[in-house]
Write an enzyme that holds these catalytic residues in place. Sequence first.
Site, PDB file in Angstrom:
ATOM      1  N   VAL A 103      13.192  -6.947   1.932  1.00  0.00           N
ATOM      2  CA  VAL A 103      12.457  -8.179   1.690  1.00  0.00           C
ATOM      3  C   VAL A 103      11.555  -8.456   2.879  1.00  0.00           C
ATOM      4  O   VAL A 103      11.983  -8.350   4.027  1.00  0.00           O
ATOM      5  CB  VAL A 103      13.438  -9.362   1.510  1.00  0.00           C
ATOM      6  CG1 VAL A 103      12.677 -10.669   1.359  1.00  0.00           C
ATOM      7  CG2 VAL A 103      14.355  -9.115   0.332  1.00  0.00           C
ATOM      8  N   LYS A 104      10.318  -8.807   2.576  1.00  0.00           N
ATOM      9  CA  LYS A 104       9.377  -9.169   3.639  1.00  0.00           C
ATOM     10  C   LYS A 104       8.952 -10.614   3.452  1.00  0.00           C
ATOM     11  O   LYS A 104       8.456 -10.985   2.385  1.00  0.00           O
ATOM     12  CB  LYS A 104       8.154  -8.258   3.566  1.00  0.00           C
ATOM     13  CG  LYS A 104       7.125  -8.579   4.629  1.00  0.00           C
ATOM     14  CD  LYS A 104       5.784  -7.952   4.299  1.00  0.00           C
ATOM     15  CE  LYS A 104       4.723  -8.449   5.277  1.00  0.00           C
ATOM     16  NZ  LYS A 104       3.364  -8.057   4.832  1.00  0.00           N
TER      17      LYS A 104
END
Lengths: 303, 303, 303, 303, 303
Positions: free
Chosen positions: E203-204
């Site tokens: 996840v960014k």
Amino acid sequence: MSNAVEQILANYAGENPGVIGNLRRLLSTGTLAGTGKLVILPVDQGFEHGPARSFAPNPKGYDPDYHASLALEAGCNAYAAPLGFIEAVAHKYAGKLPFILKVNNSDSLGGPDEPCSALTASVEDALRLGCSAIGYTIYPGSGLRNEQYETIRALIQDARSVGLPTVLWSYPRGAGISKNGETALDVVAYAAHIACQLGAHIVKVKPPTDFIEQKEAQKPYENVPKATLAERVQHVVQSAFNGKRIVIFSGGAAKGANELLEELRQIAKGGGNGSIMGRNAFQRSPAEGAKLLRDAMEIFKNA
Amino acid sequence: MSNAVEQILANYAGENPGVIGNLRRLLSTGTLAGTGKLVILPVDQGFEHGPARSFAPNPKGYDPDYHASLALEAGCNAYAAPLGFIEAVAHKYAGKLPFILKVNNSDSLGGPDEPCSALTASVEDALRLGCSAIGYTIYPGSGLRNEQYETIRALIQDARSVGLPTVLWSYPRGAGISKNGETALDVVAYAAHIACQLGAHIVKVKPPTDFIEQKEAQKPYENVPKATLAERVQHVVQSAFNGKRIVIFSGGAAKGANELLEELRQIAKGGGNGSIMGRNAFQRSPAEGAKLLRDAMEIFKNA
Amino acid sequence: MSNAVEQILANYAGENPGVIGNLRRLLSTGTLAGTGKLVILPVDQGFEHGPARSFAPNPKGYDPDYHASLALEAGCNAYAAPLGFIEAVAHKYAGKLPFILKVNNSDSLGGPDEPCSALTASVEDALRLGCSAIGYTIYPGSGLRNEQYETIRALIQDARSVGLPTVLWSYPRGAGISKNGETALDVVAYAAHIACQLGAHIVKVKPPTDFIEQKEAQKPYENVPKATLAERVQHVVQSAFNGKRIVIFSGGAAKGANELLEELRQIAKGGGNGSIMGRNAFQRSPAEGAKLLRDAMEIFKNA
Amino acid sequence: MSNAVEQILANYAGENPGVIGNLRRLLSTGTLAGTGKLVILPVDQGFEHGPARSFAPNPKGYDPDYHASLALEAGCNAYAAPLGFIEAVAHKYAGKLPFILKVNNSDSLGGPDEPCSALTASVEDALRLGCSAIGYTIYPGSGLRNEQYETIRALIQDARSVGLPTVLWSYPRGAGISKNGETALDVVAYAAHIACQLGAHIVKVKPPTDFIEQKEAQKPYENVPKATLAERVQHVVQSAFNGKRIVIFSGGAAKGANELLEELRQIAKGGGNGSIMGRNAFQRSPAEGAKLLRDAMEIFKNA
Amino acid sequence: MSNAVEQILANYAGENPGVIGNLRRLLSTGTLAGTGKLVILPVDQGFEHGPARSFAPNPKGYDPDYHASLALEAGCNAYAAPLGFIEAVAHKYAGKLPFILKVNNSDSLGGPDEPCSALTASVEDALRLGCSAIGYTIYPGSGLRNEQYETIRALIQDARSVGLPTVLWSYPRGAGISKNGETALDVVAYAAHIACQLGAHIVKVKPPTDFIEQKEAQKPYENVPKATLAERVQHVVQSAFNGKRIVIFSGGAAKGANELLEELRQIAKGGGNGSIMGRNAFQRSPAEGAKLLRDAMEIFKNA
């Protein structure tokens, strides 16, 4: 609703309502409606043995309308035939007379080395023509056994998904089976069991003789009662999941009416669910053919 | 076979035997079998109006078994309902009571701005459940008309390919139609004609009043007899391909038995093929509901 | 959670949770739940050898309900059978008794020249019937070996994608293998290894004798301890990825209870994961059959 | 087998054994196994309301393992969650704890103008992860109602074909429904009925108040007993096909234990099949949450 | 093997070895190999903001080779870019430098009313080009949220089936979110949680501020420590399944090196898995850019 019918259908719990509904339709049509018994008129002999061998004794049989009309008027539960015969009458009889579309057929002009009928109709045909079931012939014992089992497996799955049950003609035949063996008690019972294991909803076999074909089966059959046809039918019914699948018996070659009716009495007595008789019906005159079908129904009605 | 039925089916020549067979089944079931007339029990009001508004008057109606049983025992030609109600009874009634699977439905809690029911069942469901037809509601006049016509076009095609006929509920509704206009003679006749043009096998409309909604229709209707409901029904039937498509009329909101039966007499007199009455049947007590259905059949039987 | 089970499942890391979950279910059902051991009741003998040869010794076995009930009540981990037998009981037992759907089967009436069972059920059937695994028989040594390996490769892939593990019956048979060779230690160990290499999650082989079939294998086997069945089982387990795949042993032909239980003790001692015993269970009386299954479980429980 | 469970499953006759088996599994797991009652732990609040609003009261809830462990140890029948939460624990719990994969979800950061959750998981995911059912939220009353009904229709069909039942969250919401109306008795009963008509196997609604939202429903509800929650639950159960579909009630926002348990007593008294309570369980300390779940089970066990 | 990496991968148990293998590759490449930390170079700014706005500060950046070379030489774990940039260098770097193919992209010339990037590459492209993962941007809060969630759901499923993990850029944006709200702590934590629930492997998100956007979130956040970025990162990591999913933080707009490195120290201190920094690297001179990347790695190496 008929207790007899609902008791039979309870053995098919797990099937979808479409399949159940068509089985109920077969069991709720004609003279035997509600009895749990079936007399079906099959006419694939033209395809299997040629037209004259089939219809010369009663030339009205060349006409596809004759058979559907005979089945309807005699009060049969259903009429079974190859694609062409069904197509020729479907618009007129669909919704009144349940059809069993025979989706594979063989002819006697030649074919593969090992017994194996050709696919001659589809599940789509059955729906398009308003049929209530498909029919298929397997030849246990054939060198092409695997192809047939795999084909019918896929057909049963497809037919079920559109609410159609499957009638399996299970006729052992092949290099390892003697001519007498084809109707031997062990072989017929085995054929019925295989058909059930393959997922057939209705199994059609030949009336078994008291012959035992397989060496390994001699001993287990020592204590199986088999003197009368009724006893042998009972064993076949037992072999069909202890009577939890519908088993009907073919009439076989044309024969005398008395002989045939006695055979049916034995089948009824042994717990068979009915008879599928073609040549004995349509190779007689219209009046005699219809009478024989009605006499057959009378026997099962009172069973 | 019934002449009345075969005369009707002759208007559907060109349809495949599966579709013909299912139409024949609908016309050959129940008290009106063979008359060419139909009394159908539809129960989609639970979905459309909510359970209490539908079933509080006769709480047995909360139970899906009640309706199938009522339809069967009263001698209806068929039972029409949404997916859930059919699923709940199909295994028990399939093969005995023809089902019409209503494949779209609306509720009154809210929805799109323009009248448009949601697809809530499929042709595959109809086969799986052993149904004899699918049913679909169009709202001619809706801003979402095109979506509905295109959807039903595809559904009719799919259903036909598997032998299922289609019943079209044709209920004009939309911004350009007044409340009175929804049952105006010109609008109902138009709705019936559109349904036929879309390929419906059976058309369901509301009994028309003598109101004429469309300005452009005033003049053409000057000479159309419309004083009695029978005359107006006659015009609707004429608009349905000159009577070559089956047209049945809804019973509408619950009303007095005498009023309803007089309405049915007019429909029968005008040549309507029958009635599809839900609330008037299932919102009465079981005895009264069944009696009303039987009285309705009596009217059509003698028409 | 059971350490024994989780230790086994750790060897299947990389499989998706559906496959793991069904393996865990097999290992968490019945009397042996949590022990990492399995006793499975397989009933495909009706199909493979015919009904009377299979069920005449205990005629209750003709009834498909008997076997599912026996498996459940005796506390088996799972019940394995062909399509028809599973279909006959699935609605009643699914969700309580894990099923292994045997998707290929052979009969002894005849077939292809080389050993090769027919496909008689599908992965779709397994899902529809609520099964926990599929089962398949390969005949290493058959001239139709490639067809079988390629078929099972595709089936394992399909089954995995829907969360179903695969049990492989690995029975060497063919022109190049002597009758004694079919249960020779080198051949059975080889068969287990092949099954693992093909991606089987559970491997079923026959208890090996101390015979060595292959000339080239004589020397390597000189130093492999093989005097006792326990030692030979240990070698088979080692050949199944050093014990990282579950290996179970068939009970073979019906035999005396003492003889059978001693065999199971050896299997347990050698580290086998359990037994899959059919004829020894269902060809006895219900009480004796259930007792034998329970005695078998007792042996593995204490292993 | 449990009579209570088999009586419930009899209402689903016509479904395939895979679906029946998974329903039986849900009803045969945990403390309430065999009672016909269900207490399910759902954890989709992280997705729907955000992580801190959901898990700050008991920070262990940030960890996906916490919830599966809580459900298993407290003896819940099943654990329901979105894809990510199931993926994080499936390998460890599949085959022990039945999962309900919530295949659509919404968040409170924004979205379409009309209430409509996004599809966030598939039937294939459910199989891959070893789930026992899928779950889906519909918002009757939404302008996007049709899209939701059509989507769930297709999902139910797909899920059934692979043996998975469907749980429907039916939450009325939209421009035409007031805030109080969302839990009004007429609206909740209607929502339950719609879910059943769409083919749901298990219906989840909110506990209804005695408010009546729809003007047309005022009169029909005059004689429906609605003073106590038990009476109102009884009406909702009646609206769910007269109790022939499983109806469970959500716990709603976190509240005092006594208040909640009294609510559950009323649900049990009214014939509800159980409770699906999330925040009330996981927002308490581990000990209190587990105690509350166990207290809830105790109530339903003795119902 | 690296304990740090294997501990992270243990949180992905249940994924197939292809996905695990690619995650392990990302975690085993470059300067940070084996540390469990990642510094990734992303270059999609040319697409998102136009070439001159992106590359004029360091015109070497117009050349796709520059970025791959920079990533490789600086010791990055991976290089992320749109289709064209990857295609231009893949033949030269595949097998040396892991690629993350950004499969959707937006430009600033115009587009749909609601935030929604266009699909610009496929899973097939990723395989063809030798990529190790796909990347996708969702905009929680967008009116087109549902379309994006449904698209990524299908993409993750497809990518997994060919062994590719998915990196999700989760950037809240839409009518209901204020500009400050896009980086508010509650919103960023929520965005991370949604990405995890959708099945993202990595996840960014953006580094969160101490602002709280949602009214309902004010209270739950009262006791969440948020004074320092490290504390806020810790909360985001917690919101990403209690740290069981890899969370990396974007560098955001170009800024001073000291400011950036301090930000990274806070991210590292808060337990973030790393940084994905584009403009701060490629808009500097080659030497400065590489130095900054190396300094960033040094920070995470010692975290």
